[in-house]
Design a protein around this motif. Structure first.
Motif, PDB file in Angstrom:
ATOM      1  N   ASN A 190       0.809  -1.223   0.000  1.00  0.00           N
ATOM      2  CA  ASN A 190       0.000   0.000   0.000  1.00  0.00           C
ATOM      3  C   ASN A 190       0.843   1.273   0.000  1.00  0.00           C
ATOM      4  OD1 ASN A 190      -2.348  -1.544   0.083  1.00  0.00           O
ATOM      5  ND2 ASN A 190      -2.436  -1.539   2.311  1.00  0.00           N
ATOM      6  N   CYS A 191       1.987   1.232   0.662  1.00  0.00           N
ATOM      7  CA  CYS A 191       2.828   2.425   0.802  1.00  0.00           C
ATOM      8  C   CYS A 191       4.042   2.426  -0.123  1.00  0.00           C
ATOM      9  CB  CYS A 191       3.294   2.570   2.253  1.00  0.00           C
ATOM     10  SG  CYS A 191       1.955   2.728   3.455  1.00  0.00           S
ATOM     11  N   GLY A 192       4.230   1.361  -0.881  1.00  0.00           N
ATOM     12  CA  GLY A 192       5.346   1.314  -1.820  1.00  0.00           C
ATOM     13  C   GLY A 192       6.697   1.139  -1.167  1.00  0.00           C
ATOM     14  N   TYR A 193       6.756   0.437  -0.037  1.00  0.00           N
ATOM     15  CA  TYR A 193       8.033   0.289   0.648  1.00  0.00           C
ATOM     16  C   TYR A 193       9.018  -0.576  -0.142  1.00  0.00           C
ATOM     17  CZ  TYR A 193       5.700   2.313   4.732  1.00  0.00           C
ATOM     18  OH  TYR A 193       5.026   3.137   5.585  1.00  0.00           O
ATOM     19  N   HIS A 194       8.507  -1.434  -1.029  1.00  0.00           N
ATOM     20  CA  HIS A 194       9.401  -2.212  -1.886  1.00  0.00           C
ATOM     21  C   HIS A 194      10.104  -1.282  -2.875  1.00  0.00           C
ATOM     22  CE1 HIS A 194       5.551  -1.807  -3.739  1.00  0.00           C
ATOM     23  NE2 HIS A 194       5.852  -2.470  -4.845  1.00  0.00           N
ATOM     24  N   GLN A 195       9.390  -0.233  -3.310  1.00  0.00           N
ATOM     25  CA  GLN A 195      10.030   0.787  -4.147  1.00  0.00           C
ATOM     26  C   GLN A 195      11.103   1.538  -3.366  1.00  0.00           C
ATOM     27  OE1 GLN A 195       6.139   2.536  -6.165  1.00  0.00           O
ATOM     28  NE2 GLN A 195       7.961   3.511  -7.002  1.00  0.00           N
ATOM     29  N   GLN A 196      10.774   1.884  -2.135  1.00  0.00           N
ATOM     30  CA  GLN A 196      11.730   2.609  -1.303  1.00  0.00           C
ATOM     31  C   GLN A 196      13.008   1.802  -1.113  1.00  0.00           C
ATOM     32  OE1 GLN A 196      10.332   3.572   2.632  1.00  0.00           O
ATOM     33  NE2 GLN A 196      12.266   4.499   3.240  1.00  0.00           N
ATOM     34  N   ALA A 197      12.860   0.508  -0.818  1.00  0.00           N
ATOM     35  CA  ALA A 197      14.036  -0.341  -0.616  1.00  0.00           C
ATOM     36  C   ALA A 197      14.904  -0.374  -1.866  1.00  0.00           C
ATOM     37  CB  ALA A 197      13.596  -1.752  -0.226  1.00  0.00           C
ATOM     38  N   ALA A 198      14.285  -0.577  -3.033  1.00  0.00           N
ATOM     39  CA  ALA A 198      15.044  -0.617  -4.284  1.00  0.00           C
ATOM     40  C   ALA A 198      15.711   0.719  -4.572  1.00  0.00           C
ATOM     41  CB  ALA A 198      14.110  -1.009  -5.439  1.00  0.00           C
ATOM     42  N   TRP A 199      15.007   1.815  -4.312  1.00  0.00           N
ATOM     43  CA  TRP A 199      15.536   3.157  -4.565  1.00  0.00           C
ATOM     44  C   TRP A 199      16.782   3.416  -3.718  1.00  0.00           C
ATOM     45  CZ3 TRP A 199      13.576   6.683  -8.101  1.00  0.00           C
ATOM     46  CH2 TRP A 199      14.086   7.982  -8.041  1.00  0.00           C
ATOM     47  N   TYR A 200      16.700   3.087  -2.438  1.00  0.00           N
ATOM     48  CA  TYR A 200      17.827   3.322  -1.536  1.00  0.00           C
ATOM     49  C   TYR A 200      19.024   2.453  -1.910  1.00  0.00           C
ATOM     50  CZ  TYR A 200      15.009   6.075   1.776  1.00  0.00           C
ATOM     51  OH  TYR A 200      14.241   7.050   2.378  1.00  0.00           O
ATOM     52  N   LEU A 201      18.763   1.179  -2.199  1.00  0.00           N
ATOM     53  CA  LEU A 201      19.860   0.280  -2.562  1.00  0.00           C
ATOM     54  C   LEU A 201      20.557   0.752  -3.841  1.00  0.00           C
ATOM     55  CD1 LEU A 201      18.112  -3.138  -1.853  1.00  0.00           C
ATOM     56  CD2 LEU A 201      20.039  -2.178  -0.569  1.00  0.00           C
ATOM     57  N   ASP A 202      19.769   1.104  -4.856  1.00  0.00           N
ATOM     58  CA  ASP A 202      20.353   1.540  -6.129  1.00  0.00           C
ATOM     59  C   ASP A 202      21.051   2.886  -5.974  1.00  0.00           C
ATOM     60  OD1 ASP A 202      19.396  -0.756  -7.269  1.00  0.00           O
ATOM     61  OD2 ASP A 202      17.668   0.195  -8.247  1.00  0.00           O
ATOM     62  N   GLY A 203      20.506   3.747  -5.129  1.00  0.00           N
ATOM     63  CA  GLY A 203      21.152   5.036  -4.888  1.00  0.00           C
ATOM     64  C   GLY A 203      22.500   4.880  -4.205  1.00  0.00           C
ATOM     65  N   TYR A 204      22.537   4.013  -3.210  1.00  0.00           N
ATOM     66  CA  TYR A 204      23.807   3.773  -2.517  1.00  0.00           C
ATOM     67  C   TYR A 204      24.841   3.187  -3.474  1.00  0.00           C
ATOM     68  CZ  TYR A 204      27.111   2.238   1.060  1.00  0.00           C
ATOM     69  OH  TYR A 204      28.246   2.061   1.815  1.00  0.00           O
ATOM     70  N   HIS A 205      24.378   2.277  -4.325  1.00  0.00           N
ATOM     71  CA  HIS A 205      25.286   1.685  -5.313  1.00  0.00           C
ATOM     72  C   HIS A 205      25.802   2.737  -6.292  1.00  0.00           C
ATOM     73  CE1 HIS A 205      25.994  -0.554  -9.196  1.00  0.00           C
ATOM     74  NE2 HIS A 205      26.804  -1.192  -8.385  1.00  0.00           N
ATOM     75  N   ALA A 206      24.922   3.664  -6.687  1.00  0.00           N
ATOM     76  CA  ALA A 206      25.315   4.693  -7.662  1.00  0.00           C
ATOM     77  C   ALA A 206      26.395   5.625  -7.117  1.00  0.00           C
ATOM     78  CB  ALA A 206      24.078   5.500  -8.079  1.00  0.00           C
ATOM     79  N   VAL A 207      26.342   5.938  -5.843  1.00  0.00           N
ATOM     80  CA  VAL A 207      27.298   6.910  -5.295  1.00  0.00           C
ATOM     81  C   VAL A 207      28.531   6.267  -4.677  1.00  0.00           C
ATOM     82  CG1 VAL A 207      25.509   8.633  -4.907  1.00  0.00           C
ATOM     83  CG2 VAL A 207      26.113   7.067  -3.059  1.00  0.00           C
ATOM     84  N   THR A 208      28.467   4.959  -4.376  1.00  0.00           N
ATOM     85  CA  THR A 208      29.619   4.317  -3.730  1.00  0.00           C
ATOM     86  C   THR A 208      30.235   3.206  -4.576  1.00  0.00           C
ATOM     87  OG1 THR A 208      28.317   2.590  -2.619  1.00  0.00           O
ATOM     88  CG2 THR A 208      28.552   4.734  -1.481  1.00  0.00           C
ATOM     89  N   GLY A 209      29.482   2.682  -5.547  1.00  0.00           N
ATOM     90  CA  GLY A 209      29.966   1.551  -6.334  1.00  0.00           C
ATOM     91  C   GLY A 209      29.735   0.220  -5.657  1.00  0.00           C
ATOM     92  N   LYS A 210      29.136   0.220  -4.477  1.00  0.00           N
ATOM     93  CA  LYS A 210      28.900  -1.019  -3.724  1.00  0.00           C
ATOM     94  C   LYS A 210      27.395  -1.256  -3.594  1.00  0.00           C
ATOM     95  CE  LYS A 210      29.467  -3.042   0.910  1.00  0.00           C
ATOM     96  NZ  LYS A 210      30.028  -4.344   0.511  1.00  0.00           N
ATOM     97  N   MET A 211      26.943  -2.458  -3.894  1.00  0.00           N
ATOM     98  CA  MET A 211      25.537  -2.807  -3.725  1.00  0.00           C
ATOM     99  C   MET A 211      25.361  -3.555  -2.406  1.00  0.00           C
ATOM    100  SD  MET A 211      22.391  -2.786  -4.659  1.00  0.00           S
ATOM    101  CE  MET A 211      22.308  -2.339  -6.412  1.00  0.00           C
ATOM    102  N   PRO A 212      24.629  -3.003  -1.457  1.00  0.00           N
ATOM    103  CA  PRO A 212      24.384  -3.705  -0.192  1.00  0.00           C
ATOM    104  C   PRO A 212      23.691  -5.042  -0.411  1.00  0.00           C
ATOM    105  CG  PRO A 212      23.771  -1.390  -0.031  1.00  0.00           C
ATOM    106  CD  PRO A 212      24.025  -1.668  -1.486  1.00  0.00           C
TER     107      PRO A 212
END
Length: 306
Positions: A190-212
């Motif tokens: 209902n709140c799109g938390y699966h989107q939030q998780a993907a967004w944060y993971l991909d964002g961290y990967h984009a700025v650090t080069g590391k995928m959690p």
């Protein structure tokens, strides 16, 4: 501060939410809004977000859990009094309302005394949880990350609640009516938390080069006994969120590039037209079941009534 290069930046929440990217950027919250609603509503809420008590308590809870050293600095405890100097609960008096409004004007969070005590008790309960307390060890809270999406060219931003020094996982703290994992799974849709998780993971990967390796939601009840659950999002759900985020970036790029924010129509890049709507599938199932047993036959026919 103006952001023109990808990276991790130190800034307060107000500066982050004001969007320091010159051409505008998209956050996880915005991406979720563009998937579940129309661009016109997304655009309106960008500049017209009313404050609420729930928002204030959530902000204070995040401070107490993630940045307790800033709690006293950023939170104002409202203790209202009547005209004759007696204590008055809530925001019933002009004095309490003035304290609240002054706090807002100063960019701070107003809390009633009972609410501040509740937030403190929530923190005690969270740090007593054997699993949740480990999630917030040895890392950094509330770092602002900015990057530019290669496909759409859209500038994106995120502000994870907590990133451990290892970078092996990301953490988001949620307060909710229930901390039951089954209830959170429904809230995730209902709140799109699966989107939030993907967004944060991909964002961290984009700025650090590391995928959690994982994304954890620490979910806590807002009322006693303030129970806590640690919910790790499965990879299949993250992939669904990732697809929806790609769609949201494309919509944002189209709208932002043209400064056009359409209302309700099937697609933003098509002419407006009449939208065909239908009852949800479960309604047809209920109808079919009712027809099968004669549930919709009137108790009196026209002829009998005559």
């Amino acid at each position: 501060m103006i952001i023109t290069k990808p990276g991790i930046y130190e800034m307060d929440a107000a500066e982050y939410h004001a969007d320091p990217c010159p051409d505008g950027s998209l956050s996880s919250t915005g991406a979720r809004a563009l998937v579940t609603d129309c661009p016109a509503m997304f655009r309106y809420k960008q500049f017209n977000s009313p404050r609420s008590r729930a928002f204030d308590i959530g902000t204070a809870g995040h401070l107490m859990v993630l940045e307790p050293h800033l709690f006293d600095e950023r939170v104002v405890v409202v203790r209202g009094k009547t005209a004759d100097g007696k204590a008055s609960p809530g925001y019933q008096t002009a004095d309490a309302k003035k304290q609240r409004d002054t706090a807002y004007e100063m960019g701070k969070v107003p809390l009633l005394e009972v609410e501040a005590e509740k937030v403190r008790l929530m923190r005690e309960a969270l740090w007593s949880d054997p699993v949740a307390k480990l999630a917030f060890k040895d890392g950094r809270a509330e770092q602002s990350m900015f990057w530019q999406d290669d496909e759409s060219g859209v500038w994106c931003r995120t502000r994870p609640d907590f990133v451990p020094a290892s970078g092996n996982y990301l953490v988001d703290y949620k307060t909710a009516a229930s901390a039951n994992p089954d209830d959170f799974a429904r809230a995730m849709l209902n709140c799109g938390y699966h989107q939030q998780a993907a967004w944060y993971l991909d964002g961290y990967h984009a700025v650090t080069g590391k995928m959690p390796d994982a994304f954890w939601f620490i979910v806590q009840m807002k009322e006693p006994p303030f129970l806590v659950s640690v919910c790790k999002i499965d990879q299949a759900s993250i992939e669904v969120g990732r697809t929806l985020n790609r769609y949201a970036r494309g919509v944002f790029a189209w709208c932002n590039g043209r400064d056009e924010w359409p209302g309700y129509q099937p697609r933003v890049d098509e002419p407006a037209r009449v939208c065909s709507v239908s009852l949800p599938p479960y309604a047809f199932k209920q109808y079919a079941d009712g027809m099968e047993v004669g549930a919709f036959e009137p108790p009196v026919t026209v002829k009998e009534h005559a």
